[in-house]
Design a protein around this motif. Structure first.
Motif, mmCIF file in Angstrom:
data_model
loop_
_atom_site.group_PDB
_atom_site.id
_atom_site.type_symbol
_atom_site.label_atom_id
_atom_site.label_comp_id
_atom_site.label_asym_id
_atom_site.label_seq_id
_atom_site.Cartn_x
_atom_site.Cartn_y
_atom_site.Cartn_z
ATOM 1 N N ASP A 33 62.477 49.649 31.070
ATOM 2 C CA ASP A 33 61.698 50.732 30.468
ATOM 3 C C ASP A 33 60.239 50.276 30.385
ATOM 4 O OD1 ASP A 33 61.569 48.953 28.324
ATOM 5 O OD2 ASP A 33 63.144 49.980 27.210
ATOM 6 N N GLY A 34 59.384 51.187 29.984
ATOM 7 C CA GLY A 34 57.980 50.832 29.783
ATOM 8 C C GLY A 34 57.158 50.791 31.060
ATOM 9 N N GLU A 35 55.913 50.412 30.886
ATOM 10 C CA GLU A 35 54.940 50.342 31.978
ATOM 11 C C GLU A 35 54.242 48.996 31.888
ATOM 12 O OE1 GLU A 35 52.981 53.620 30.358
ATOM 13 O OE2 GLU A 35 54.061 55.135 31.527
ATOM 14 N N ASP A 36 54.164 48.258 32.989
ATOM 15 C CA ASP A 36 53.706 46.869 32.915
ATOM 16 C C ASP A 36 52.195 46.723 32.742
ATOM 17 O OD1 ASP A 36 52.393 46.420 35.712
ATOM 18 O OD2 ASP A 36 54.315 47.375 36.154
ATOM 19 N N HIS A 37 51.392 47.653 33.275
ATOM 20 C CA HIS A 37 49.928 47.612 33.172
ATOM 21 C C HIS A 37 49.316 46.365 33.834
ATOM 22 C CE1 HIS A 37 49.457 51.114 30.492
ATOM 23 N NE2 HIS A 37 50.602 50.723 29.987
ATOM 24 N N PHE A 38 50.073 45.654 34.650
ATOM 25 C CA PHE A 38 49.544 44.468 35.316
ATOM 26 C C PHE A 38 48.337 44.805 36.188
ATOM 27 C CE2 PHE A 38 53.834 42.029 35.254
ATOM 28 C CZ PHE A 38 53.597 41.642 33.954
ATOM 29 N N LEU A 39 48.468 45.874 36.964
ATOM 30 C CA LEU A 39 47.407 46.199 37.916
ATOM 31 C C LEU A 39 46.141 46.658 37.204
ATOM 32 C CD1 LEU A 39 46.860 46.250 40.928
ATOM 33 C CD2 LEU A 39 47.664 48.614 40.990
ATOM 34 N N SER A 40 46.279 47.461 36.165
ATOM 35 C CA SER A 40 45.093 47.992 35.487
ATOM 36 C C SER A 40 44.303 46.900 34.769
ATOM 37 C CB SER A 40 45.487 49.089 34.496
ATOM 38 O OG SER A 40 46.332 48.587 33.488
ATOM 39 N N LYS A 41 44.934 45.770 34.483
ATOM 40 C CA LYS A 41 44.246 44.649 33.834
ATOM 41 C C LYS A 41 43.959 43.506 34.804
ATOM 42 C CE LYS A 41 44.785 46.872 29.971
ATOM 43 N NZ LYS A 41 43.646 47.614 29.376
ATOM 44 N N SER A 42 44.178 43.722 36.079
ATOM 45 C CA SER A 42 44.086 42.623 37.048
ATOM 46 C C SER A 42 42.661 42.165 37.331
ATOM 47 C CB SER A 42 44.774 43.009 38.366
ATOM 48 O OG SER A 42 44.156 44.153 38.946
ATOM 49 N N ASP A 43 41.656 42.934 36.881
ATOM 50 C CA ASP A 43 40.284 42.445 37.031
ATOM 51 C C ASP A 43 40.082 41.164 36.241
ATOM 52 O OD1 ASP A 43 40.712 44.093 34.783
ATOM 53 O OD2 ASP A 43 38.575 44.481 34.556
ATOM 54 N N LEU A 44 40.813 41.018 35.134
ATOM 55 C CA LEU A 44 40.740 39.795 34.342
ATOM 56 C C LEU A 44 41.363 38.628 35.108
ATOM 57 C CD1 LEU A 44 41.826 41.269 30.891
ATOM 58 C CD2 LEU A 44 39.526 41.098 31.849
ATOM 59 N N LEU A 45 42.432 38.912 35.839
ATOM 60 C CA LEU A 45 43.083 37.875 36.637
ATOM 61 C C LEU A 45 42.189 37.455 37.807
ATOM 62 C CD1 LEU A 45 46.719 39.323 36.757
ATOM 63 C CD2 LEU A 45 45.783 37.592 35.201
ATOM 64 N N ARG A 46 41.521 38.427 38.410
ATOM 65 C CA ARG A 46 40.595 38.088 39.501
ATOM 66 C C ARG A 46 39.465 37.208 38.988
ATOM 67 N NH1 ARG A 46 37.062 42.740 42.255
ATOM 68 N NH2 ARG A 46 36.368 42.826 40.089
ATOM 69 N N LEU A 47 38.924 37.558 37.831
ATOM 70 C CA LEU A 47 37.858 36.758 37.246
ATOM 71 C C LEU A 47 38.343 35.340 36.966
ATOM 72 C CD1 LEU A 47 34.989 36.607 36.134
ATOM 73 C CD2 LEU A 47 35.876 37.419 33.938
ATOM 74 N N PHE A 48 39.550 35.222 36.419
ATOM 75 C CA PHE A 48 40.133 33.908 36.157
ATOM 76 C C PHE A 48 40.234 33.093 37.446
ATOM 77 C CE2 PHE A 48 44.004 31.328 36.353
ATOM 78 C CZ PHE A 48 43.795 30.429 35.319
ATOM 79 N N ALA A 49 40.769 33.714 38.505
ATOM 80 C CA ALA A 49 40.938 33.012 39.781
ATOM 81 C C ALA A 49 39.594 32.566 40.346
ATOM 82 C CB ALA A 49 41.662 33.913 40.776
ATOM 83 N N GLU A 50 38.579 33.436 40.257
ATOM 84 C CA GLU A 50 37.260 33.101 40.790
ATOM 85 C C GLU A 50 36.599 31.982 39.989
ATOM 86 O OE1 GLU A 50 35.330 36.860 40.706
ATOM 87 O OE2 GLU A 50 36.204 37.545 42.617
ATOM 88 N N ARG A 51 36.734 32.046 38.653
ATOM 89 C CA ARG A 51 36.112 31.019 37.820
ATOM 90 C C ARG A 51 36.787 29.661 38.024
ATOM 91 N NH1 ARG A 51 32.872 33.372 33.753
ATOM 92 N NH2 ARG A 51 31.767 35.019 34.866
ATOM 93 N N VAL A 52 38.105 29.652 38.090
ATOM 94 C CA VAL A 52 38.825 28.396 38.327
ATOM 95 C C VAL A 52 38.443 27.813 39.681
ATOM 96 C CG1 VAL A 52 41.099 27.396 38.773
ATOM 97 C CG2 VAL A 52 40.767 28.897 36.803
ATOM 98 N N TYR A 53 38.474 28.644 40.712
ATOM 99 C CA TYR A 53 38.143 28.183 42.055
ATOM 100 C C TYR A 53 36.705 27.666 42.105
ATOM 101 C CZ TYR A 53 37.535 28.188 47.111
ATOM 102 O OH TYR A 53 37.280 27.817 48.406
ATOM 103 N N GLY A 54 35.812 28.328 41.379
ATOM 104 C CA GLY A 54 34.414 27.924 41.372
ATOM 105 C C GLY A 54 34.189 26.562 40.742
ATOM 106 N N HIS A 55 35.085 26.142 39.864
ATOM 107 C CA HIS A 55 34.955 24.836 39.204
ATOM 108 C C HIS A 55 35.555 23.694 40.028
ATOM 109 C CE1 HIS A 55 33.092 25.636 35.309
ATOM 110 N NE2 HIS A 55 33.733 26.796 35.305
ATOM 111 N N TRP A 56 36.262 24.038 41.079
ATOM 112 C CA TRP A 56 36.835 22.976 41.912
ATOM 113 C C TRP A 56 35.753 22.354 42.790
ATOM 114 C CZ3 TRP A 56 41.734 26.016 43.939
ATOM 115 C CH2 TRP A 56 42.651 26.143 42.875
ATOM 116 N N SER A 57 35.811 21.072 42.948
ATOM 117 C CA SER A 57 34.855 20.366 43.802
ATOM 118 C C SER A 57 35.125 20.667 45.269
ATOM 119 C CB SER A 57 34.964 18.851 43.559
ATOM 120 O OG SER A 57 34.226 18.141 44.540
ATOM 121 N N VAL A 58 34.062 20.758 46.040
ATOM 122 C CA VAL A 58 34.206 21.010 47.477
ATOM 123 C C VAL A 58 34.909 19.857 48.178
ATOM 124 C CG1 VAL A 58 32.214 22.546 47.599
ATOM 125 C CG2 VAL A 58 31.899 20.081 47.902
#
Length: 315
Positions: free
Chosen positions: A36-61
């Motif tokens: 039952d219910g609605e997961d709302h994962f996609l509608s909040k996924s901009d936060l996940l994208r930001l997380f992925a970009e920030r984490v990746y940005g902190h990794w050394s080349v």
């Protein structure tokens, strides 16, 4: 073609029919649905994208993490975790969870926000974007959420704009998505299901066709009782259920107001307008806009402040 691990149904707005379509699609024996219910994962996924970009940005080349991956890989890995979670919440016909099951999971959310991130978050899955006549959605939102007419129209318009941007970039169909009209699904569910299952590599012949005749009405504002705007109890159609004409009793002024507020978006989604705005009513609509301005301005300021605060704390 193998069936996708996930069929994700997103709607143009709450009250657009995602519950109805989800129940139809998930009835295929190769599918399992969230209990039952609605997961709302996609509608909040901009936060996940930001997380992925920030984490990746902190990794050394110099790190292999950076050399072997991109931020999209990080986001995709998060999506795999979310899919595993969804599978743990899905219920099979015999009432067991589907964690070890290879069936396709069907889930839904009534919002179109971030649909452009779908193929990056959920690899090899399929998105169904459900749109619906904004006049019917407006009427249903007013009954369900006790919104004013303008509030309900503007909510549909915001969702419609998200869909339009998505279609401009990705088209109406692709190998990983399809945009559907609720009206065509309701009028001919078998034909639309055949198309959906063909898209995802499933055979419609396995579908319990009797279900299309027996499906009960759930979550409709038509059968709300005792002052409730909507009921989630199963109701058998008594012959009065027609979700396509919810706005049939609107007066001319409401049709004109809808056209004024959302006519462009309405037509861009393939709907036709029946009530053009007369020159004599233009002044009235401007006055109504002025009356609504404080409420709309407050919403805009709130959204801007939230954006600024969130941007600051994530630096």
């Amino acid at each position: 073609m193998s069936a996708p691990p996930l069929i994700y149904i997103a709607g143009v707005s709450p009250r657009s029919g995602t519950n109805y379509l989800s129940r139809l699609v998930s009835k295929h024996p190769s599918c399992v649905a969230i209990a039952d219910g609605e997961d709302h994962f996609l509608s909040k996924s901009d936060l996940l994208r930001l997380f992925a970009e920030r984490v990746y940005g902190h990794w050394s080349v110099d790190w292999s993490l950076k050399k072997k991956n991109t931020s999209k890989d990080v986001l995709g890995a998060i999506g795999e975790g979310l899919l595993k979670f969804l599978r743990s919440q899905a219920i099979t016909e015999n009432g067991q969870t589907a964690e070890e099951n290879t069936s396709t999971v069907v889930t839904k959310t009534p919002h179109p926000k971030n649909v452009g991130l779908f193929d990056r978050l959920f690899h090899d899955s399929f998105l169904i974007l459900l749109i619906r006549d904004g006049r019917a959605v407006t009427e249903s939102r007013m009954r369900t959420f006790e919104e004013s007419f303008d509030e309900a129209v503007q909510a549909w318009r915001r969702g419609a704009r998200e869909v339009i941007r998505f279609v401009e970039e990705h088209g109406w169909t692709s190998d990983w998505h399809r945009v559907l009209k609720y009206e065509t699904v309701f009028k001919d569910p078998e034909e639309e299901l055949r198309q959906i299952y063909d898209d995802v590599g499933m055979n419609f012949s396995s579908y319990p066709s009797s279900y299309l005749e027996e499906i009960a009405v759930v979550g409709s504002s038509t059968y709300g009782e005792d002052g409730e705007g909507v009921t989630w109890e199963e109701k058998q159609d008594d012959g009065s259920f027609n979700p396509l004409n919810r706005f049939q009793d609107w007066e001319k002024e409401k049709h004109e107001r809808f056209e004024w507020l959302a006519g462009e978006e309405f037509r861009n989604l393939g709907y036709t307008t029946s009530q053009p705005i007369t020159s004599a009513s233009v002044a009235r609509h401007y006055l109504l806009d002025v009356k609504q301005f404080p409420k709309n301005a407050k919403r805009a300021v709130h959204a801007k402040l939230r954006s600024l605060v969130f941007s600051h704390v994530t630096e």
